[in-house]
Every structure is written in C-alpha cells, then in structure tokens.
Design an enzyme around this catalytic site. Structure first.
Site, PDB file in Angstrom:
ATOM      1  N   ARG A   1      33.136 -74.041 -72.942  1.00  0.00           N
ATOM      2  CA  ARG A   1      34.252 -73.798 -72.012  1.00  0.00           C
ATOM      3  C   ARG A   1      35.483 -73.168 -72.669  1.00  0.00           C
ATOM      4  NH1 ARG A   1      30.672 -74.056 -68.895  1.00  0.00           N
ATOM      5  NH2 ARG A   1      30.077 -75.812 -67.600  1.00  0.00           N
TER       6      ARG A   1
ATOM      7  N   ASP B   1      21.610 -80.517 -72.613  1.00  0.00           N
ATOM      8  CA  ASP B   1      22.163 -79.646 -71.571  1.00  0.00           C
ATOM      9  C   ASP B   1      23.598 -80.033 -71.209  1.00  0.00           C
ATOM     10  OD1 ASP B   1      22.344 -77.705 -69.677  1.00  0.00           O
ATOM     11  OD2 ASP B   1      21.108 -78.719 -68.186  1.00  0.00           O
TER      12      ASP B   1
END
Lengths: 428, 317, 182
Positions: free
Chosen positions: A69, A310
């Site tokens: 991010r 994940d």
C-alpha cells in the site's frame, strides 16, 4: 533501529527448513548478531536464555503475495507497518505486489521499496515489478530498469493481462532479465461482477458468483502462453481443483510453472460466507470442500509449491460496507503461523509440507539462496511456538488495517522471536 | 396457546432463519391483524411510542407504503429515508448512514437494499431491530410471508401442496424466500425457467427444477409468476420478451394444466403480456390484489413481533 | 404449577352469580326498562361469566341479552414486560357498538389495567351510548381509578397470589381457587 541479537541462547528448539541441517533439537547461541555456537548440549553461563522447547527454529518464512500500500494508500498500510507485521508473523522476506498508487511500473518505485526495506531493517521487501504500464495490459513496463533497482519478478498483481499476445511478449521480455512472471489467472468476462464462488452458496446468498471455470480457463491459458514464451510462470493463488490439475499436467510436461495457494483456501470454504462475512470476500475466492481437498492434496504431492497468507490490508471505508461493494482481501501476515498450526493439528498437512511451502519453496521461486545455519554467519531466523495461545486484536495487531477473518478469535501458535540480519525484529 | 418464544424475533432477515412454528405463529398473528384491517377503525395502540424507520436504498414505493401503513395501524411513528434524498450517493458508507439513523433512536429499521446481506450488516452493527424489506437477490421475507399467508388462507394447510414458481429464479429474492418458507411448511415447490435463469444448486431448497414451464404447472395448486426485469430482456438471459412469453408466460392454456382451483400469484409489479397474460392476471384464479392486502397484515405481525421482542430485551424479561 | 387453595366451590359460586345478577338487575337501565346492554366478556376469563350472566338475566327478564367477546391483547400496557404474544381468541361482537349500552364483564378485577385496555378496545368498535362493568370477583389492589357497577363477591388475597376462576369441561363456571405466582 532494533537491538542486535547479542548474548542470546536459544534453548531446546527443533531445527526446521535449514538446507544444511536435518530436523533436530539444538541450542543456538547468538553474539553480536552472529551465530556463535550451535549444539545439542550448548550451555553458556550468563547468556540470556530463550526457552524454545517444543518450538521450531526456522530460517524464517517468506511471503509471496502481500500488498504494501505504499506509495499511495498509507492509511491502510505502509512499508513500516507491513514489515512489522511480517516480523511478528515469523517472516524474514516479503514479495511486495506492484498494485500501489502509482503502481510499481518504474524503477523509482522499486528503489523506494528496496531503500525503505534497507532503512527499516525488519525484513527483506522484495518488489514485484509491474508487467505492463500501470497494470493495464497494454504496453510493456521497463522491466530492465526495475530489475536493476531490485525487482525480483514481474506481474500485474490481481489484474489479468487480457491479451494473450501481450502476456506472451511480457513473459518473453521478462526472460531477457532472467525473471519469472507472476499471474493471478482469471477470465474476467466469465467472472463478470461475481463476488464469491459460484455454486450452492452463491445461489443461497443471492450473491453473484465467479465460476471455477473462470479461473482454470485462465490457468490453462497462462500455462500455454508460458510454454510458448519459454518463460517462467508463478501462479499467485490457485483456488479450484481443476486449476491444480492444469498445473500438475504442466509440471509433468516440463513447463517452468510454480504455484501457490492462499492459506484461507486451505482452511475454509464458501460455506463460511453464510453470514456475509466481509473479511472473507477474497480475491482468491473460497470454493467448495472438493476444491479445498484438491488444494491440500496438491500441496502434499508437490503440485502446489507454496502457501501464501495473501496479505491485503484495507481500511474501514473499503471493508465496513456491503459485501458486494467491499474490496476483496484480508490481512494475514501475523496469523499465518497459528493457521498453519491448525492445519497441522487437524492432520491436513504434515510439518515437512508446511516447512517446504512457507520456508524453502518461496525462496526458490524468488531466486533466493537456500538458507543455511553456520557458526559465524549473521543470524536470520524465526522461532515459532506451536502451542502458545493468543488473539489478534487492537493490542497485538501491527497492521494499520483490521480486516482479518480471525480478528478477536482464539489462536494457537505464536511467534516467539524473529531475528533479521543479526537484529531482533520481533520478540513475542 | 402459541408458545411465546415462537413469536420472539430480534430481527427478520430471511425466512431461512425461521422454523415452521415461527412462520405459523406469524401467519396466525397476521390473521388477527387482518381482522383489524377490516374494521372501520383500523388502528391498534400496540406500538405507541415505537419508532419505525424505513430505509430504502433501492426504490420500492409499494413495499415502503405497505410497511408504513402497517406501522401506522399499530400506532408506531414512522420516518422514511430514501436513497435519492440520502447522502449515500455522496460517498457516505452504509455504516455511517446507518449510525446517523440510529442517532434518531428508532426501535426498528426496515431496510431495502440492492446488496444481498445489507440487512445482516446492519443487524450486526446497530442496536435496533432490523427487518429486511428485500436485499439484492437474497431474500424478501415479508413478501414470502404474505405469499404463504395468501396460500394458507385459500388452500388451508400447505403440506403436500404443489407450488410452481416460474421465471428468473437466479435474480429473485421473492423466489428464495418462498423456497425457504414453502419447504418449511411442507409444500412441494417446482421451479421452472430458462436455464439462464436457474442458478446452480437449487436442489438445496428441496425443490424440483424444470427446464420447461409445463411440468411445473401441471397439477399445481399455486402458480407463482416472477417478474421479468426489463434490463434482462435482450441481454444474455433471454432474447426478448415475446419469446419469453411464448415459452414461459402464463396464459389461459398453460393455466389449464394446473388444478381447477389453482391460485395465480405474482409479487408485482406485473409485466402484462410478458410473464403473465392479461386475462390470467385479471382472471378469477388471480389472487394478486389479495396478496397486496395481506401484505399489510403480515407486516403488522412482523413489526409487532420484533418490537415486542426488543421491548422484552430492554426490560431484561 | 404451585398448589391451589379452594376459595369458592360450585355451590358458593352459584350463589355469587345470583348475587351478581341481582346487582345488575338493580342498575338504573334495568329499573328504567331501557335497552338491554350487550354483555361483552373480556377474553379470556370474562367470556364464560358473560354467558352465564346473560342466561341468568334472561331467566328473570324473559329475554337474554346478547353476548360478545373482547380480545384486549393488543391494547395491554404490559407488552414490554411480557414479550410478543398471540391472543387465543378474537373479538366477536353482535354488531357495531355505536349507540349501544355495553356491559363489560370480567371474572376477576384487580389492578384495573385490563379494564383500562378494554375501554380503549371497545371504542375502536364504535361509540357506545354507555359502558358499564360487572365483575364476578373483586380482589382489591386497584392501580387505576376504576370501579365496577356490579360485583359478585369481594375477596382479600395476598398480592403474591393469583385468583383463578375455573370452568368444567362443558365451559360452565366450576370453582375459584388461589395459587401462588411462580
């Protein structure tokens, strides 16, 4: 900066995942960040003792699929919080997906990630560069420059390259720099606006389904293109039984393909969505029990190489919303180990498979050397306790996001200690 | 005496969550509410001081009116909050909006939403009763209850009755609520529609699935036609309305396959000449308008059950 | 179920019903020869009493008043205490109440809350000319300003006890007992 692992005696740990040493019980003495001594009956007067009886002493796990991010969405995660999560989860290296804002399709972003990792010193952050400009599948990204800057592989994150011609060219081009390509296969048109596995449960819940065929059609295509391009393909997350078959056939045919599976797909099925649990809306959708069994079998027999947690952090604005409007994904770095313990405890995976799929194969896929434990080398290791109880909550979570399906739930299995290049990156 | 617990209902999210006793208790209560609706003074003081908020994030004038009338006949105060006037379009999340609504201290929020599961989302996060007035393609429990009520009123016990549901099962919340409810009351449901409109795994509802309308309608006690959404015509589900009518529409000839007493039902609004021929919609066997009438009584029963259950919780009873 | 103590046996109860009938016949409407009121029993306990009273009044006057039943479950003020309930019987009236005399009949008068609910219910079925109240038993303990026009018998029962009027299998009044609340 974190403290150097000094005068630290790790006692009674079981060695797992070291290329040069078989599984055995061992004491390890660290001085000045280096392995000073190894031995079954090592006893150092005055050393600070870490009782690791019954724990695994591993070279640390390596994650293949995490969203950092940063840059762009630092409200949900940044490379510092990501690294902290990794260290607390027993990871020493994390492959960082290119779906940032801007995307990692330029050496400047790649360099940023590599430099941040070096400055933070908590774990390796291994950038996966974009395959195509802005992940749009239209023009090649500058993979040469990104390779020079430290990119370890190329892929367009969860955006499938629609054009087979483009995918072929991208795989060929990546081959020039001896890099593999990571894809998340999906026939986007067939998947449509689906938000979960298409089957009994999507019918019951009234949610639009993603047929398993939307994945395995694309797995077959990606494998065929890989063969054509003579490239190296890594499938980021398999979810369906038929996809596992495609990978098995490709491996049998000698095609350079590897594959991973998300830990959620090993543990859960679409039936767990009965209450519209938004944190189980995943990019690799939970499918049926027969798929779950096929994924477990694929791991056991080596068709599937690796397990990924994940890690997909999303804030409240993306997750505290209607199921079909939520972003897919869940955080996972900190809870991988207890969930792996659950799989081992349930007899679904044996310890050797878990070690191979989280420690050894991810390194091999990323081109990292096999981990060895020697006197005198800088220490990088993780001590994993399979029996300690804890839970992920406000006080323990290090992510900036809270979108975990196991938030607040009792967990068994906790990381005791993580050391990265001589420094203590996490001490539980 | 019905066991009090059968009417205890913290929320009504779907008929999936109710058992046969609970459904029967609600239908029995609805019968008493219907008697009130047939009086000259159609009002009970029961829910005085209770606030019912209708939160419709998807348009449905009829369902909203039906709920508001039901609330008013029980003396509850009602407020409406429609998507067009709301801030949802301004980027506010469902949770933010819902918390703002909660600040007005409603006892019950009646929600209609285009996303399946939105009522569950609110029920987990708000401190008030949530009644699902239709969520995406998931459920429309009060529609299901009013359909069951209408069938039971006309046919008596539904055990062993054959109910045909024809049309777009895949996208129909009405079908799902009826499938759950009818199975629990012992009816045999036969669904039919073009294969593009039959989702996988329908067998889990215990129904029979037919590719053609005729075997579903044959010998049926009830023929329920589902609305064909305009946007589905000429799309990838059916070629056009005309062809749909030819193969799946309910006309007089097809209706003759059913029992002579068979009821014709439709959740409305109808597309005359598409899923139902006008002479059938207006025919003697049609109970479509009675469905609407019964809707108010059923919703009164639901609002009462939820309000009284929450009242009980509030005093720690 | 806790133990029941007999308060009135069948014979005693018959006497009480006759007393109540006499009190009703002494009311102004009976004396002035006006229209008979409709005897409306409050469900559940009042209905059997209303039927029996109507029969006794009929024996004396030659014609029995019409009888109805009033369900007040949706008019009670204790819904919040007791949760959702479904009434066992519905309101059944001989017709619209507008312009009629109504005699509400109940078996036991206690706090007055049931009668309050009944008064609210009655006016939803028309505007009666007058509403009276006849009760078989008055156990005191009023919480609202409500007084009966006719009373069969006055009882003193501890507050933690319930008074129950029991009927036989034919639905005829049988006995009155007191039981401890659980």
């Amino acid at each position: 900066m974190h403290t150097i692992a000094d005068n630290l005696l790790i006692v009674g740990a079981d060695l797992r995942g070291w290329a040069n040493l078989p599984p055995q019980t061992c004491n390890v003495f660290l001085v000045g960040g280096h392995v000073a001594a190894l031995g079954e009956h090592l006893d150092i007067a005055g050393a600070q003792v870490v009782d690791a009886t019954g724990c695994w002493l591993t070279p640390g796990m390596v994650e293949l699929c995490a969203a950092g991010r940063e840059p762009g969405q630092e409200q949900d995660e940044d490379l510092l919080s990501l690294s902290r999560c990794a260290a607390a989860g027993g990871y020493v290296a994390v492959a960082v997906a290119p779906d940032t804002q801007p995307s990692n399709d330029d050496h400047a972003v790649t360099e940023l990630i590599v430099r941040r990792a070096r400055d933070l010193g908590l774990c390796d952050l291994l950038p996966i560069g974009a395959l195509t400009h802005r992940l749009q599948g239209q023009t090649l990204a500058p993979m040469g420059e990104m390779s020079e800057a430290g990119a370890v592989a190329f892929g367009d994150a969860d955006r499938p390259v629609l054009s087979s011609r483009m995918l072929r060219r991208a795989m060929e081009y990546a081959r020039s720099f001896d890099k593999g390509v990571v894809t998340q296969p999906l026939d986007v048109d067939l998947a449509g606006a689906g938000v979960m596995h298409e089957g009994k449960w999507s019918t019951r819940l009234g949610l639009k389904g993603i047929p398993a065929a939307a994945e395995h059609i694309a797995v077959a295509r990606d494998i065929a293109v890989c063969q054509l391009a003579r490239g190296r393909l890594h499938v980021a997350r398999l979810t369906s039984a038929r996809s596992v078959q495609h990978v098995a056939n490709a491996k049998r045919d000698g095609i350079a393909v590897t594959a991973a599976v998300s830990i959620w797909n090993l543990l859960l099925t679409d039936a767990q969505l009965a209450k519209y649990e938004v944190n189980l809306r995943l990019a690799a959708p939970l499918r049926e029990e027969s798929d779950r069994q096929a994924l477990l079998q694929g791991l056991r027999d080596g068709t599937i190489d690796a397990i990924t947690c994940d890690h997909q952090p999303w804030g409240l604005a993306e997750k505290e919303v209607e199921f079909d409007r939520a972003q897919p994904g869940a955080i996972g770095l900190q809870t991988a180990w207890p969930l792996l313990c659950e799989l081992i405890g349930a007899g679904e995976l044996d310890e050797a498979t878990v070690v191979r799929a989280t420690v050894n194969m991810p390194r091999a896929i990323l081109g990292l050397p096999p981990p060895e434990l020697h006197d005198g080398q800088p220490a990088t290791l993780a001590v994993l306790d399979p029996t300690a109880h804890w839970q992920l909550d406000r006080s323990t979570s290090l992510s900036k996001s809270r979108n975990s399906p196991v938030w607040g739930k009792p967990l068994v299995g906790r990381v005791t200690l993580t050391v990265f290049e001589g420094r203590v990156s996490f001490a539980g | 005496m019905t066991a009090p617990s059968a009417l205890q209902l913290r929320h009504l999210l779907g008929l999936e969550d109710l058992n046969a006793d609970q459904i029967t208790a609600l239908l029995d209560l609805a019968a008493q509410m219907k008697a009130v609706n047939q009086r000259r003074i159609k009002k009970l003081p029961t829910l005085r001081g209770v606030t019912v908020l209708t939160f419709f994030v998807e348009n449905s004038t009829r369902t909203k009116m039906s709920f508001e009338l039901a609330a008013k006949r029980l003396s509850a105060d009602t407020m409406g909050f429609a998507a067009s006037t709301s801030s949802l379009s301004k980027g506010e999340t469902l949770l933010d909006t819902a918390r703002n609504l909660e600040a007005m201290a409603p006892d019950i929020v009646v929600i209609r939403h285009s996303s399946a599961g939105a009522p569950h989302f609110l029920a987990e996060r708000l401190n008030c009763g949530v009644v699902n007035a239709g969520d995406g393609a998931h459920e429309h429990p009060t529609q299901g209850l009013l359909d069951l009520y209408t069938m039971r009123e006309k046919l008596g016990d539904l055990t062993g009755k054959k109910v045909a549901i024809i049309g777009d099962i895949a996208h129909s919340r009405v079908a799902r609520s009826n499938l759950h409810g009818l199975a629990k009351l012992g009816a045999h449901v036969h669904v039919a529609g073009p294969a593009t409109m039959l989702p996988p795994g329908l067998e889990q509802f215990g129904c029979s699935v037919h590719a053609r309308a005729e075997p579903a309608i044959e010998g049926a006690d009830v023929v329920m036609m589902l609305r064909i959404q305009r946007e589905r015509q000429g799309n990838d589900l059916i070629p056009h309305a005309h062809e749909y009518h030819r193969f799946f529409g309910l006309d007089a000839a097809r209706l003759k396959l059913a029992q002579p007493h068979a009821l014709v039902m439709h959740p409305g609004p109808m597309n005359r000449g598409v899923e139902i021929a006008p002479e059938v919609a207006d025919g003697e066997q049609s109970v479509i308008l009675q469905q609407v009438e019964n809707g108010v009584a059923v919703r009164m029963a639901v609002l009462y059950a939820v309000a009284a259950t929450r009242g009980l919780d509030a005093v720690g009873g | 179920m806790s133990e029941a103590t007999l308060l009135l046996d069948r014979a005693h109860l018959d006497q009480v019903m006759r007393n109540l009938t006499d009190e009703i016949l002494a009311l102004p409407w009976a004396q002035s020869g006006g229209d008979f009121p409709w005897f409306i029993g409050i469900r559940r306990g009042g209905v059997a009493v209303a039927h029996e009273l109507a029969r006794l009044v009929g024996v004396t006057l030659g014609t029995a008043p019409q009888v109805g039943a009033l369900d007040i479950s949706m008019y009670r003020d204790d819904m919040w205490l007791k949760g959702p309930r479904i009434a066992e019987g519905q309101t059944e009236l001989p017709g619209d109440l507008t312009g009629r005399r109504v005699m509400l009949v109940d078996d036991v008068l206690y706090t007055g809350r049931t009668v309050r609910a009944a008064l609210n219910a009655v006016v939803d079925f028309g505007r009666p000319q007058s509403v009276g109240l006849a009760v078989l038993l008055d156990r005191g303990g009023r919480e609202l300003p409500i007084a009966p026009d006719a009373t069969g018998y006055r009882l003193d029962v501890p507050p933690d006890c319930k008074v129950q009027v029991r009927c036989d299998s034919a639905g005829r009044l049988h006995s009155v007992v007191q039981v401890h609340n659980e």
